[in-house]
Design a protein around this motif. Structure first.
Motif, PDB file in Angstrom:
ATOM      1  N   ILE A 207      96.627 -47.410 128.495  1.00 15.11           N
ATOM      2  CA  ILE A 207      96.841 -48.218 129.831  1.00 15.11           C
ATOM      3  C   ILE A 207      95.814 -49.594 129.669  1.00 15.11           C
ATOM      4  CG2 ILE A 207      96.750 -48.433 132.193  1.00 15.11           C
ATOM      5  CD1 ILE A 207      97.175 -45.357 132.173  1.00 15.11           C
ATOM      6  N   ARG A 208      96.311 -50.673 129.827  1.00 14.07           N
ATOM      7  CA  ARG A 208      95.466 -51.934 129.532  1.00 14.07           C
ATOM      8  C   ARG A 208      95.651 -52.513 130.648  1.00 14.07           C
ATOM      9  NH1 ARG A 208      97.597 -54.349 124.468  1.00 14.07           N
ATOM     10  NH2 ARG A 208      96.023 -55.927 124.725  1.00 14.07           N
ATOM     11  N   GLY A 209      94.331 -53.329 131.204  1.00 10.67           N
ATOM     12  CA  GLY A 209      94.470 -54.156 132.187  1.00 10.67           C
ATOM     13  C   GLY A 209      93.476 -53.511 133.401  1.00 10.67           C
ATOM     14  N   HIS A 210      94.006 -52.650 134.146  1.00  8.81           N
ATOM     15  CA  HIS A 210      93.031 -51.720 134.981  1.00  8.81           C
ATOM     16  C   HIS A 210      92.960 -52.570 136.321  1.00  8.81           C
ATOM     17  CE1 HIS A 210      91.049 -49.927 131.307  1.00  8.81           C
ATOM     18  NE2 HIS A 210      92.331 -49.852 131.130  1.00  8.81           N
ATOM     19  N   GLY A 211      93.803 -51.831 137.337  1.00  6.61           N
ATOM     20  CA  GLY A 211      93.317 -52.779 138.651  1.00  6.61           C
ATOM     21  C   GLY A 211      92.302 -52.081 139.204  1.00  6.61           C
ATOM     22  N   ALA A 212      92.364 -52.315 140.494  1.00 12.14           N
ATOM     23  CA  ALA A 212      91.214 -51.905 141.532  1.00 12.14           C
ATOM     24  C   ALA A 212      91.159 -50.226 141.550  1.00 12.14           C
ATOM     25  CB  ALA A 212      91.462 -52.530 142.878  1.00 12.14           C
ATOM     26  N   ASP A 213      92.020 -49.497 141.428  1.00 10.09           N
ATOM     27  CA  ASP A 213      91.926 -48.014 141.676  1.00 10.09           C
ATOM     28  C   ASP A 213      92.600 -47.507 140.304  1.00 10.09           C
ATOM     29  OD1 ASP A 213      91.842 -45.397 142.261  1.00 10.09           O
ATOM     30  OD2 ASP A 213      93.260 -45.618 143.993  1.00 10.09           O
ATOM     31  N   VAL A 214      91.591 -47.414 139.213  1.00 12.41           N
ATOM     32  CA  VAL A 214      92.446 -47.053 137.792  1.00 12.41           C
ATOM     33  C   VAL A 214      92.789 -45.494 138.031  1.00 12.41           C
ATOM     34  CG1 VAL A 214      91.544 -46.961 135.498  1.00 12.41           C
ATOM     35  CG2 VAL A 214      90.736 -48.621 137.053  1.00 12.41           C
ATOM     36  N   THR A 215      92.093 -44.671 138.793  1.00 14.08           N
ATOM     37  CA  THR A 215      92.350 -43.437 138.849  1.00 14.08           C
ATOM     38  C   THR A 215      93.762 -43.218 139.347  1.00 14.08           C
ATOM     39  OG1 THR A 215      90.013 -42.767 138.819  1.00 14.08           O
ATOM     40  CG2 THR A 215      91.828 -41.048 139.568  1.00 14.08           C
ATOM     41  N   SER A 216      94.311 -43.964 140.257  1.00 10.73           N
ATOM     42  CA  SER A 216      95.783 -43.882 140.803  1.00 10.73           C
ATOM     43  C   SER A 216      96.870 -44.500 139.634  1.00 10.73           C
ATOM     44  CB  SER A 216      95.915 -44.841 141.994  1.00 10.73           C
ATOM     45  OG  SER A 216      95.092 -44.277 143.057  1.00 10.73           O
ATOM     46  N   ILE A 217      96.202 -45.427 138.883  1.00  4.89           N
ATOM     47  CA  ILE A 217      97.074 -45.953 137.741  1.00  4.89           C
ATOM     48  C   ILE A 217      97.189 -44.737 136.962  1.00  4.89           C
ATOM     49  CG2 ILE A 217      97.135 -47.600 135.830  1.00  4.89           C
ATOM     50  CD1 ILE A 217      95.542 -49.563 137.748  1.00  4.89           C
ATOM     51  N   VAL A 218      96.217 -44.234 136.563  1.00  8.19           N
ATOM     52  CA  VAL A 218      96.285 -43.210 135.237  1.00  8.19           C
ATOM     53  C   VAL A 218      97.351 -41.886 136.049  1.00  8.19           C
ATOM     54  CG1 VAL A 218      94.730 -41.235 134.307  1.00  8.19           C
ATOM     55  CG2 VAL A 218      93.961 -43.463 134.558  1.00  8.19           C
ATOM     56  N   ALA A 219      96.954 -41.612 137.183  1.00  3.71           N
ATOM     57  CA  ALA A 219      97.935 -40.592 137.872  1.00  3.71           C
ATOM     58  C   ALA A 219      99.315 -41.008 137.885  1.00  3.71           C
ATOM     59  CB  ALA A 219      97.442 -40.253 139.296  1.00  3.71           C
ATOM     60  N   ASP A 220      99.570 -42.045 138.136  1.00  3.53           N
ATOM     61  CA  ASP A 220     100.889 -42.829 137.928  1.00  3.53           C
ATOM     62  C   ASP A 220     101.382 -42.485 136.550  1.00  3.53           C
ATOM     63  OD1 ASP A 220     101.049 -43.205 140.505  1.00  3.53           O
ATOM     64  OD2 ASP A 220     100.491 -45.473 140.472  1.00  3.53           O
ATOM     65  N   TYR A 221     100.757 -42.827 135.492  1.00 10.00           N
ATOM     66  CA  TYR A 221     101.101 -42.822 134.266  1.00 10.00           C
ATOM     67  C   TYR A 221     101.723 -41.352 133.976  1.00 10.00           C
ATOM     68  CZ  TYR A 221     100.892 -43.516 129.068  1.00 10.00           C
ATOM     69  OH  TYR A 221     101.208 -43.668 127.819  1.00 10.00           O
ATOM     70  N   LEU A 222     100.522 -40.593 134.215  1.00  7.20           N
ATOM     71  CA  LEU A 222     100.729 -39.135 133.833  1.00  7.20           C
ATOM     72  C   LEU A 222     101.576 -38.157 134.576  1.00  7.20           C
ATOM     73  CD1 LEU A 222      96.864 -38.095 133.353  1.00  7.20           C
ATOM     74  CD2 LEU A 222      98.526 -38.583 131.513  1.00  7.20           C
ATOM     75  N   ARG A 223     102.243 -38.756 135.773  1.00  8.05           N
ATOM     76  CA  ARG A 223     102.786 -38.003 136.606  1.00  8.05           C
ATOM     77  C   ARG A 223     104.255 -37.402 135.955  1.00  8.05           C
ATOM     78  NH1 ARG A 223     102.299 -41.022 140.816  1.00  8.05           N
ATOM     79  NH2 ARG A 223     100.626 -39.809 141.964  1.00  8.05           N
ATOM     80  N   ASP A 224     104.777 -38.319 135.196  1.00  9.72           N
ATOM     81  CA  ASP A 224     106.145 -37.936 134.610  1.00  9.72           C
ATOM     82  C   ASP A 224     105.999 -37.707 133.147  1.00  9.72           C
ATOM     83  OD1 ASP A 224     107.389 -38.078 136.961  1.00  9.72           O
ATOM     84  OD2 ASP A 224     107.543 -40.139 136.795  1.00  9.72           O
ATOM     85  N   LYS A 225     104.793 -37.441 132.687  1.00  6.11           N
ATOM     86  CA  LYS A 225     104.599 -37.344 131.078  1.00  6.11           C
ATOM     87  C   LYS A 225     104.016 -35.905 130.967  1.00  6.11           C
ATOM     88  CE  LYS A 225     104.268 -42.249 130.184  1.00  6.11           C
ATOM     89  NZ  LYS A 225     104.766 -42.706 131.153  1.00  6.11           N
ATOM     90  N   ARG A 226     104.522 -35.377 129.986  1.00  5.37           N
ATOM     91  CA  ARG A 226     103.869 -34.013 129.535  1.00  5.37           C
ATOM     92  C   ARG A 226     102.872 -34.369 128.178  1.00  5.37           C
ATOM     93  NH1 ARG A 226     102.677 -29.188 131.064  1.00  5.37           N
ATOM     94  NH2 ARG A 226     102.599 -27.503 129.438  1.00  5.37           N
ATOM     95  N   ILE A 227     101.602 -34.862 128.748  1.00  4.75           N
ATOM     96  CA  ILE A 227     100.532 -35.007 127.859  1.00  4.75           C
ATOM     97  C   ILE A 227      99.485 -34.194 128.161  1.00  4.75           C
ATOM     98  CG2 ILE A 227      98.569 -36.796 127.716  1.00  4.75           C
ATOM     99  CD1 ILE A 227     100.653 -38.956 127.941  1.00  4.75           C
ATOM    100  N   LEU A 228      98.805 -33.841 127.087  1.00  9.32           N
ATOM    101  CA  LEU A 228      97.480 -32.977 127.137  1.00  9.32           C
ATOM    102  C   LEU A 228      96.177 -33.999 126.984  1.00  9.32           C
ATOM    103  CD1 LEU A 228      95.747 -30.609 127.184  1.00  9.32           C
ATOM    104  CD2 LEU A 228      95.957 -30.253 124.758  1.00  9.32           C
TER     105      LEU A 228
END
Length: 972
Positions: A207-228
């Motif tokens: 994930i590149r760029g990063h907005g104000a709340d990066v943790t929320s962006i990470v959570a959105d990215y991981l929400r529908d992905k089966r990632i370890l």
């Protein structure tokens, strides 16, 4: 991809296939990551399977006509064994012939194979670092793997040196199939700043760029992905990691988090898995080597002993080795450090020496705290046994945050006046003593200190008078590296460039932390920050860039004569804030500050660059007249300096601003001339970062104005080619500009929902990958438009929310158009009163921005609303005004849309004569390529085949392979 024959010979053993002609080893269908030297060694072993091959023969084969130390062979043999999964107790492939050489013991057969599409090694995604095969951890791997089946967060807890990282990697490899969306690994030991933790996680996820709340962006990215996601060494930033992990689990991500730490994260959702040291026998419990090898600690000792010292465990030494493993608490790292001394000590002497060291630990108990002391005592014991040269280099290596190469160490060794051969010999000695790990990375050897070892070495360095000079020398090395990155950017392939310099980001952070620390070198830190701007731009690391630039600007104020550096830093901050869609006043101040610094610096080139950047910001914020005034000053200054390249760039940007003001035909003609100049060669730009940005900016605006002025098919074809060229060139930001500001609106006006559907996923991928806030509202708006056209509920509300966000941030460019589209969508749903209110807002936005290019459309929509409300006379007056306005600004395509609506109004009034005249007028408006367009429905469903009809010089061949900076926001 390399050229390959259709048939080849492979040597097959177990699940592996070695294809010598392709220099590749496959496990199943997956390439195994191995360096060229290790592959050469494997090839000789396999070709002479069953034979004993001496060390000298292997060295001569892998390093012909080159003298190398035996330690180099050991490093590559270790790498080879790791890749094959070989262990001492169950040797499957490469056996050691003690004191003499090696033997390949597996059955090998040759077979003819068909070569279809073998991937290059560079194509293999390797998100996990290499790790030695585990000894005695099978049950631990199974236990932790099971925990991942029912827990979203699993934390491996244990003392330093117990093997938490290696176990996490082994678990990830064992459960690879359970995580189809990938496995990601982030080492949190590279920073001590809690604020950077979410950005490290985002970076490792791509994930590149990063907005104000990066943790929320990470959570959105991981929400529908089966990632370890493996978070290693969390103890450095425990509170920040715990907070982020808790939020990710609460967000109900589909994947899992696997953390390693010396202490628990301490949150409710945590599944704690404690990792104990390796088991060792009690005194007198074992008497033979065979019995002793059933204990993992002794098995590890024996494996490392035969690899490093050609020592083979015998019955007579069993009790001594067992006592040694007990004295070391079964800690794997401590055992590896001790066993490396077998070249200097007999087993009995080794036990006596170690016991004297660890006996000084007070109140020795078998808990995590005492085991940490055991490891520290072992490190201290090993350190005291080093030669003076080895101790000096070992201390210096602590300045590195991650992996480093021989050239890096040679740079640091200049502080000690070491000759190159001394550096080489010393590194080999530290590797052989297990204080330094060596990994094969392609043709290079990369070295690394384990975290515990680095902490010890750092403490030893701080006690030396040379400590300050060492940190400064490291920062200067980082400066050299990132200055080189700027030079290499112009000619290095993007993927290779990113990989090369992303690996140095830990050293970059460490150098800047020291430079801007209490006793650092702030002036050097400013230079390092400026050198790293290209890297942060390319990585879209907006938060980190802003953070580091902010620190540098604070220090600039106290350093005389820093105006030029301040201007460069402030300009970078202005671009970053614009991309991040920061509030207008805040971004305005940033650009004004940059302009002030540039003027005070006396550097005309920097002043022109800052003026150009601010002009871009003014366009995005909808202040086009103000932009023209600034560009007038810009052009005067460029003329005064005789700067033809800057004049060209200023003219291009002025054309784009004038397009917004409605001067369509003159703008199109100017852009065609500029495009022609570009095709024939112009003076290199001192403003635009890279040549291709000129082409993207020119041709995207030209495609837009071409469509608006009536050459619709040509405009669509030009746009399509831009999108495809930018996609193939891996330039997501430039492509996003074209998509959001040209391709999507043209597809919308052409009535092409299928085209919108094809473009939107590309923009979505770019927005997610780059996470540039500037593009997000546009994607949200057009996605909702498509849903609304297909009858989706609440889609118009989403469109309006996107507009509200842009207005709130005062990024007003195109907002009149967006609001006009909303008004017409409301009207099509029969909500005429709401449409009327929406149109009033659109007209107010048009007055504020003076975007007269869209005024004909707004008047056309207003006429439709009036007709729907029964005010037909006024509707006729307004649509006639819309047609006159379209003719005035030269918007022939809008004029065609207006004529189509006038025909419908005449038919509704049963005025056949007027309708016939209007149809003739519409028919007399031929599109390019003789395409007649009486309405959106007649446009083709897909215009990709029309790219061939685009002007021959839309994308000159000489430029198509050129690199784009892809970091500016100006390419619209």
């Amino acid at each position: 991809m390399r050229d390959k024959p259709t048939v080849d010979i492979a040597f097959v053993f177990g699940p592996f296939r070695l294809i010598p002609s392709q220099q590749i080893l496959l496990k199943g269908d997956r390439p195994v990551k191995l360096g060229g030297r290790a592959l050469d060694i494997l090839q000789l072993l396999v070709r002479r399977a069953g034979e004993e091959i001496s060390k000298d023969d292997l060295i001569a084969f892998a390093w012909p006509k080159v003298h190398v130390d035996e330690n180099n062979l050991k490093v590559h043999i270790t790498s080879l064994r790791r890749a094959l999964g070989d262990t001492l107790q169950h040797v499957t492939y490469v056996a050691t012939i003690v004191g003499r050489g090696y033997q390949f013991v597996a059955q090998v057969h040759a077979e003819r194979i068909g070569i279809t599409d073998l991937p290059d090694e560079e194509d293999v995604e390797c998100s996990l670092p290499d790790a030695s095969p585990l000894v005695g951890r099978k049950r631990d791997v199974e236990r932790v793997a099971r925990a991942l089946d029912f827990a979203r967060l699993v934390t491996l807890v244990g003392p330093g040196g117990v093997g938490k990282t290696s176990l996490a990697i082994a678990v990830a490899n064992a459960r690879r199939e359970a995580f189809p969306d990938g496995i990601r690994f982030v080492d949190l030991a590279t920073t001590n700043d809690p604020a950077l933790v979410p950005h490290l996680l985002a970076k490792c996820l791509g994930i590149r760029g990063h907005g104000a709340d990066v943790t929320s962006i990470v959570a959105d990215y991981l929400r529908d992905k089966r990632i370890l996601l493996i978070m290693d060494n969390c103890e450095h930033v425990l509170a920040a990691t715990a907070s982020i992990a808790g939020r990710l689990v609460d967000a109900k991500i589909r994947g899992c988090l696997l953390a390693t730490s010396r202490e628990p994260l301490g949150i409710n959702s945590e599944n704690l898995q404690r990792l104990e040291p390796l088991a060792y026998p009690r005194k007198g419990e074992v008497r033979t080597a065979q019995d002793a090898l059933s204990y993992p600690s002794i098995e590890l000792f024996a494996q490392r002993a035969i690899e490093g010292s050609d020592y083979q465990l015998i019955d007579a030494d069993v009790s001594v080795i067992a006592a040694l493993c007990c004295a070391l608490d079964g800690l794997p790292l401590a055992i590896e450090i001790a066993v490396a001394k077998l070249d200097e000590f007999t087993p009995s002497e080794l036990l006596d020496s170690v016991c004297r060291s660890v006996s000084n630990i007070p109140n020795r108990q078998r808990d995590a705290h005492s085991r940490h002391h055991t490891l520290w005592a072992t490190l201290d014991w090993s350190y005291q046994l080093l030669s003076a040269n080895e101790r000096s280099i070992f201390r210096l290596l602590s300045v590195f945050a991650g992996a480093f190469e021989w050239t890096d160490v040679a740079h640091m060794a200049r502080l000690l006046d070491f000759e190159p051969y001394q550096t080489t010999v010393t590194l080999g000695g530290l590797v052989s003593k297990s204080l330094l790990t060596a990994e094969i990375n392609g043709e290079a050897v990369c070295y690394r200190l384990l975290d515990s070892t680095r902490q010890y070495a750092s403490g030893a360095l701080l006690r030396e008078p040379i400590a300050w000079q060492a940190q400064q020398h490291h920062a200067r090395l980082v400066l050299t590296v990132f200055e080189q990155s700027v030079t290499e950017w112009d000619w290095t392939e993007s993927k290779v460039w990113r990989k090369r310099y992303t690996s140095r980001v830990g050293d970059l952070r460490k150098a800047l932390d020291w430079c801007f620390g209490a006793n650092g070198d702030p002036s050097l830190g400013i230079d390092v920050t400026i050198a790293a701007l290209r890297f942060w731009n390319e990585q879209s690391s907006i938060f980190e860039q802003s953070f580091q630039v902010g620190r540098a600007l604070e220090r600039c104020g106290a350093i005389a004569g820093s105006e030029l550096r301040q201007a460069r830093l402030a300009e970078s901050r202005g671009y970053a804030m614009t991309l991040a869609r920061k509030p207008r006043l805040e971004t305005d101040r940033a650009w004004s500050t940059a302009l002030d610094f540039a003027e005070r610096s006396g550097d005309t080139g920097r002043l022109l660059s800052v003026m150009f950047g601010k002009a871009v910001f003014l366009i995005f914020s909808g202040r086009h007249v103000e932009c023209i005034k600034l560009l007038t000053r810009f052009m005067a200054l460029a003329t005064e300096e005789g700067d033809q390249g800057s004049l060209h760039d200023g003219e291009r940007l002025a054309a784009q601003a004038n397009l917004q003001l409605g001067n369509l035909v003159p703008v199109r003609d100017a852009l065609e001339r500029i495009a022609d100049d570009l095709a024939n060669g112009v003076v290199p730009s001192r403003i635009t970062r890279y040549q291709k940005e000129r082409y993207v900016g020119t041709h995207s605006a030209l495609a837009f104005s071409t469509w608006l002025t009536g050459r619709r098919m040509r405009g669509l074809a030009m746009t399509e080619e831009l999108v495809q060229n930018l996609r193939s060139g891996d330039q997501p930001r430039g492509q996003s500009n074209v998509l959001a500001l040209v391709a999507l609106p043209l597809a919308l006006w052409s009535g092409q929902i299928p085209l919108l559907k094809r473009y939107l996923p590309i923009l979505a991928e770019n927005v997610q990958r780059e996470n540039i806030e500037l593009f997000e509202p546009a994607h949200r708006f057009y996605s909702a438009y498509v849903r609304n056209s297909e009858g989706g509920n609440h889609a118009i509300d989403v469109m309006q929310s996107a507009i509200k966000d842009l207005i709130a941030d005062e990024i007003l460019m195109r907002t009149p158009m967006y609001q006009g589209v909303v008004a017409e969508a409301l009207l099509d749903l029969g909500r005429a009163r709401e449409a009327d209110q929406a149109l009033k807002l659109a007209l107010n936005l048009r007055l504020q921005t003076q975007e007269d290019w869209y005024l004909p459309e707004l008047l056309r929509i207003k006429a439709r609303i009036l007709a729907h409300l029964g005010e037909r006379e006024q509707a006729h007056q307004v649509i006639a005004e819309a047609k006159r306005c379209a003719e005035l600004v030269g918007a022939r395509s809008f004029e065609a849309r207006i004529l189509a609506d006038m025909i419908q109004m005449a038919e509704a009034d049963q005025d056949d004569d007027a309708a016939s005249i209007l149809r003739n007028s519409l028919a007399d408006m031929p599109d390019e390529n003789e395409v007649r367009w009486a309405g959106a429905a007649e446009l083709p469903q897909d215009i990709r085949h029309l790219v061939a009809t685009a002007p021959s010089r839309i994308w000159p061949i000489a430029v198509s392979a050129d690199r784009s900076g892809d970091n500016s926001i100006e390419t619209f």
